[in-house]
Design a protein around this motif. Structure first.
Motif, PDB file in Angstrom:
ATOM      1  N   LEU A 151      44.651  37.315-104.668  1.00 29.38           N
ATOM      2  CA  LEU A 151      44.650  35.887-104.964  1.00 29.38           C
ATOM      3  C   LEU A 151      46.076  35.350-105.081  1.00 29.38           C
ATOM      4  O   LEU A 151      46.976  36.050-105.524  1.00 29.38           O
ATOM      5  CB  LEU A 151      43.913  35.617-106.279  1.00 29.38           C
ATOM      6  N   THR A 152      46.257  34.104-104.697  1.00 24.19           N
ATOM      7  CA  THR A 152      47.543  33.454-104.941  1.00 24.19           C
ATOM      8  C   THR A 152      47.649  33.156-106.438  1.00 24.19           C
ATOM      9  O   THR A 152      46.642  33.142-107.154  1.00 24.19           O
ATOM     10  CB  THR A 152      47.660  32.134-104.171  1.00 24.19           C
ATOM     11  N   PRO A 153      48.863  32.893-106.951  1.00 23.60           N
ATOM     12  CA  PRO A 153      48.981  32.566-108.373  1.00 23.60           C
ATOM     13  C   PRO A 153      48.090  31.403-108.808  1.00 23.60           C
ATOM     14  O   PRO A 153      47.475  31.453-109.873  1.00 23.60           O
ATOM     15  CB  PRO A 153      50.469  32.238-108.528  1.00 23.60           C
ATOM     16  N   GLN A 154      47.998  30.355-107.986  1.00 25.89           N
ATOM     17  CA  GLN A 154      47.159  29.214-108.374  1.00 25.89           C
ATOM     18  C   GLN A 154      45.678  29.595-108.353  1.00 25.89           C
ATOM     19  O   GLN A 154      44.916  29.183-109.242  1.00 25.89           O
ATOM     20  CB  GLN A 154      47.412  28.016-107.441  1.00 25.89           C
ATOM     21  N   GLN A 155      45.265  30.381-107.381  1.00 25.47           N
ATOM     22  CA  GLN A 155      43.880  30.856-107.346  1.00 25.47           C
ATOM     23  C   GLN A 155      43.586  31.729-108.564  1.00 25.47           C
ATOM     24  O   GLN A 155      42.494  31.668-109.127  1.00 25.47           O
ATOM     25  CB  GLN A 155      43.613  31.638-106.055  1.00 25.47           C
ATOM     26  N   PHE A 156      44.573  32.526-108.995  1.00 23.35           N
ATOM     27  CA  PHE A 156      44.387  33.369-110.167  1.00 23.35           C
ATOM     28  C   PHE A 156      44.212  32.509-111.412  1.00 23.35           C
ATOM     29  O   PHE A 156      43.394  32.811-112.286  1.00 23.35           O
ATOM     30  CB  PHE A 156      45.578  34.318-110.325  1.00 23.35           C
ATOM     31  N   ARG A 157      44.969  31.430-111.513  1.00 25.85           N
ATOM     32  CA  ARG A 157      44.815  30.513-112.653  1.00 25.85           C
ATOM     33  C   ARG A 157      43.398  29.932-112.667  1.00 25.85           C
ATOM     34  O   ARG A 157      42.747  29.857-113.721  1.00 25.85           O
ATOM     35  CB  ARG A 157      45.846  29.376-112.556  1.00 25.85           C
ATOM     36  N   VAL A 158      42.934  29.503-111.500  1.00 25.28           N
ATOM     37  CA  VAL A 158      41.586  28.922-111.406  1.00 25.28           C
ATOM     38  C   VAL A 158      40.532  29.966-111.762  1.00 25.28           C
ATOM     39  O   VAL A 158      39.564  29.675-112.483  1.00 25.28           O
ATOM     40  CB  VAL A 158      41.335  28.341-109.999  1.00 25.28           C
ATOM     41  N   LEU A 159      40.699  31.188-111.297  1.00 22.74           N
ATOM     42  CA  LEU A 159      39.763  32.263-111.617  1.00 22.74           C
ATOM     43  C   LEU A 159      39.614  32.422-113.134  1.00 22.74           C
ATOM     44  O   LEU A 159      38.495  32.523-113.660  1.00 22.74           O
ATOM     45  CB  LEU A 159      40.252  33.583-111.007  1.00 22.74           C
ATOM     46  N   ASN A 160      40.729  32.459-113.846  1.00 26.69           N
ATOM     47  CA  ASN A 160      40.675  32.653-115.288  1.00 26.69           C
ATOM     48  C   ASN A 160      40.067  31.464-115.998  1.00 26.69           C
ATOM     49  O   ASN A 160      39.374  31.617-117.009  1.00 26.69           O
ATOM     50  CB  ASN A 160      42.076  32.954-115.820  1.00 26.69           C
ATOM     51  N   MET A 161      40.278  30.259-115.479  1.00 24.19           N
ATOM     52  CA  MET A 161      39.651  29.078-116.065  1.00 24.19           C
ATOM     53  C   MET A 161      38.146  29.101-115.857  1.00 24.19           C
ATOM     54  O   MET A 161      37.374  28.711-116.740  1.00 24.19           O
ATOM     55  CB  MET A 161      40.281  27.808-115.476  1.00 24.19           C
ATOM     56  N   ILE A 162      37.725  29.579-114.704  1.00 26.60           N
ATOM     57  CA  ILE A 162      36.286  29.721-114.446  1.00 26.60           C
ATOM     58  C   ILE A 162      35.691  30.740-115.407  1.00 26.60           C
ATOM     59  O   ILE A 162      34.622  30.538-115.994  1.00 26.60           O
ATOM     60  CB  ILE A 162      36.043  30.162-112.990  1.00 26.60           C
ATOM     61  N   ALA A 163      36.409  31.846-115.611  1.00 30.23           N
ATOM     62  CA  ALA A 163      35.926  32.892-116.513  1.00 30.23           C
ATOM     63  C   ALA A 163      35.816  32.377-117.947  1.00 30.23           C
ATOM     64  O   ALA A 163      34.998  32.867-118.728  1.00 30.23           O
ATOM     65  CB  ALA A 163      36.863  34.096-116.461  1.00 30.23           C
ATOM     66  N   GLU A 164      36.648  31.369-118.287  1.00 28.64           N
ATOM     67  CA  GLU A 164      36.591  30.771-119.621  1.00 28.64           C
ATOM     68  C   GLU A 164      35.515  29.698-119.735  1.00 28.64           C
ATOM     69  O   GLU A 164      35.302  29.124-120.799  1.00 28.64           O
ATOM     70  CB  GLU A 164      37.949  30.163-119.975  1.00 28.64           C
ATOM     71  N   GLY A 165      34.818  29.415-118.610  1.00 28.71           N
ATOM     72  CA  GLY A 165      33.719  28.461-118.631  1.00 28.71           C
ATOM     73  C   GLY A 165      34.101  27.016-118.372  1.00 28.71           C
ATOM     74  O   GLY A 165      33.291  26.105-118.582  1.00 28.71           O
ATOM     75  N   LEU A 166      35.328  26.764-117.916  1.00 27.89           N
ATOM     76  CA  LEU A 166      35.749  25.387-117.650  1.00 27.89           C
ATOM     77  C   LEU A 166      35.085  24.855-116.374  1.00 27.89           C
ATOM     78  O   LEU A 166      34.864  25.589-115.407  1.00 27.89           O
ATOM     79  CB  LEU A 166      37.272  25.308-117.503  1.00 27.89           C
ATOM     80  N   LEU A 167      34.786  23.555-116.377  1.00 30.60           N
ATOM     81  CA  LEU A 167      34.219  22.889-115.205  1.00 30.60           C
ATOM     82  C   LEU A 167      35.341  22.474-114.262  1.00 30.60           C
ATOM     83  O   LEU A 167      36.509  22.403-114.646  1.00 30.60           O
ATOM     84  CB  LEU A 167      33.419  21.658-115.642  1.00 30.60           C
ATOM     85  N   ASN A 168      34.954  22.164-113.013  1.00 29.59           N
ATOM     86  CA  ASN A 168      35.957  21.771-112.017  1.00 29.59           C
ATOM     87  C   ASN A 168      36.805  20.592-112.498  1.00 29.59           C
ATOM     88  O   ASN A 168      38.015  20.557-112.292  1.00 29.59           O
ATOM     89  CB  ASN A 168      35.279  21.413-110.688  1.00 29.59           C
ATOM     90  N   LYS A 169      36.152  19.621-113.163  1.00 29.49           N
ATOM     91  CA  LYS A 169      36.877  18.444-113.634  1.00 29.49           C
ATOM     92  C   LYS A 169      37.926  18.844-114.665  1.00 29.49           C
ATOM     93  O   LYS A 169      39.060  18.342-114.643  1.00 29.49           O
ATOM     94  CB  LYS A 169      35.894  17.441-114.246  1.00 29.49           C
ATOM     95  N   GLN A 170      37.571  19.761-115.565  1.00 30.38           N
ATOM     96  CA  GLN A 170      38.519  20.218-116.586  1.00 30.38           C
ATOM     97  C   GLN A 170      39.666  21.015-115.958  1.00 30.38           C
ATOM     98  O   GLN A 170      40.825  20.873-116.355  1.00 30.38           O
ATOM     99  CB  GLN A 170      37.785  21.091-117.615  1.00 30.38           C
ATOM    100  N   ILE A 171      39.332  21.849-114.981  1.00 30.33           N
ATOM    101  CA  ILE A 171      40.362  22.642-114.299  1.00 30.33           C
ATOM    102  C   ILE A 171      41.335  21.720-113.575  1.00 30.33           C
ATOM    103  O   ILE A 171      42.558  21.904-113.640  1.00 30.33           O
ATOM    104  CB  ILE A 171      39.713  23.635-113.315  1.00 30.33           C
ATOM    105  N   ALA A 172      40.795  20.715-112.893  1.00 38.53           N
ATOM    106  CA  ALA A 172      41.643  19.766-112.160  1.00 38.53           C
ATOM    107  C   ALA A 172      42.593  19.055-113.115  1.00 38.53           C
ATOM    108  O   ALA A 172      43.784  18.895-112.826  1.00 38.53           O
ATOM    109  CB  ALA A 172      40.770  18.754-111.409  1.00 38.53           C
ATOM    110  N   TYR A 173      42.067  18.642-114.271  1.00 38.95           N
ATOM    111  CA  TYR A 173      42.902  17.936-115.260  1.00 38.95           C
ATOM    112  C   TYR A 173      44.000  18.854-115.780  1.00 38.95           C
ATOM    113  O   TYR A 173      45.171  18.460-115.852  1.00 38.95           O
ATOM    114  CB  TYR A 173      42.028  17.444-116.411  1.00 38.95           C
ATOM    115  N   ASP A 174      43.629  20.082-116.142  1.00 41.70           N
ATOM    116  CA  ASP A 174      44.611  21.010-116.716  1.00 41.70           C
ATOM    117  C   ASP A 174      45.699  21.376-115.712  1.00 41.70           C
ATOM    118  O   ASP A 174      46.859  21.590-116.093  1.00 41.70           O
ATOM    119  CB  ASP A 174      43.912  22.283-117.198  1.00 41.70           C
TER     120      ASP A 174
END
Length: 218
Positions: A151-174
């Motif tokens: 994974l790229t660094p940004q994809q890795f960040r998104v992966l961990n946010m998904i694992a924490e249960g964040l929604l796409n809207k929350q991930i986009a904001y963060d």
């Protein structure tokens, strides 16, 4: 002069590690991070660093996921895992995931100094009480680690946010990006992990946890 990176979210232990590094390598340049996001930025800026001391549990990652990712992105960077876990199995799994050494947080300074010198000399290092026959990784864990490493660094960040249960809207904001960008990352992550939905993405990430679900990290 050596450049050493320290990633740990506990200020007191981060300071203790920095003192141990300077005892082992007087004059070393030490750079610190208190989260995986900060670590990714730090490593990108110091890709030629001589050593990384990495805590297993930090905001933004759980278990061996950060180790697997950094190992894949920067294969030439020696990594010593530091952790509150005292179990030999945890240490041997860290080595199997590509760490060059393992230091329990209870280790005295002189042991940390020996570990740093050993790893910089090209050797693997474990505390004496943890030396023994290590077990191979479960094939499914090994496969997921290799996929996380891709994974790229940004994809890795998104992966961990998904694992924490964040929604796409929350991930986009963060992350300060659009939801369309998050969805594009999701598509790439699912392809690289070989899964078809976000639940399976979270389950895949759980393969790299140190302890079973419900066990508090140390």
């Amino acid at each position: 002069m050596a450049d050493v990176l320290i990633a740990d979210d506990h200020p007191l232990f981060r300071d203790a590690l920095q003192r141990a590094v300077l005892a082992a390598l007087p004059g070393a340049q030490v750079y610190t991070a208190d989260s995986v996001d900060a670590l990714l930025v730090l490593v990108e800026g110091h890709a030629d660093a001589d050593l990384l001391l990495l805590d297993l549990h930090m905001p933004g990652a759980r278990g061996y996921s950060a180790l697997a990712h950094i190992r894949g992105q920067y294969p030439g960077l020696p990594i010593i895992v530091v952790s509150g876990h005292e179990e030999s199995q945890v240490a041997h799994r860290a080595i199997a995931h590509g760490a060059s050494g393992y230091i329990p947080k209870s280790a005295p300074v002189d042991q940390i100094v020996r570990a740093i010198h050993a790893v910089l000399d090209g050797d693997a290092w474990l505390p004496p009480q943890m030396i023994g026959n290590g077990s191979a990784l479960d094939p499914s864990e090994e496969d997921i680690a290799a996929r996380v490493a891709s994974l790229t660094p940004q994809q890795f960040r998104v992966l961990n946010m998904i694992a924490e249960g964040l929604l796409n809207k929350q991930i986009a904001y963060d992350l300060g990006v659009s939801e369309a960008t998050v969805k594009a990352h999701m598509t790439a992550i699912m392809r690289k992990l070989g899964v078809s939905n976000r639940t399976q993405v979270a389950l895949a990430a759980s393969h790299l946890a140190v302890e079973p679900a419900g066990t508090p990290p140390m």
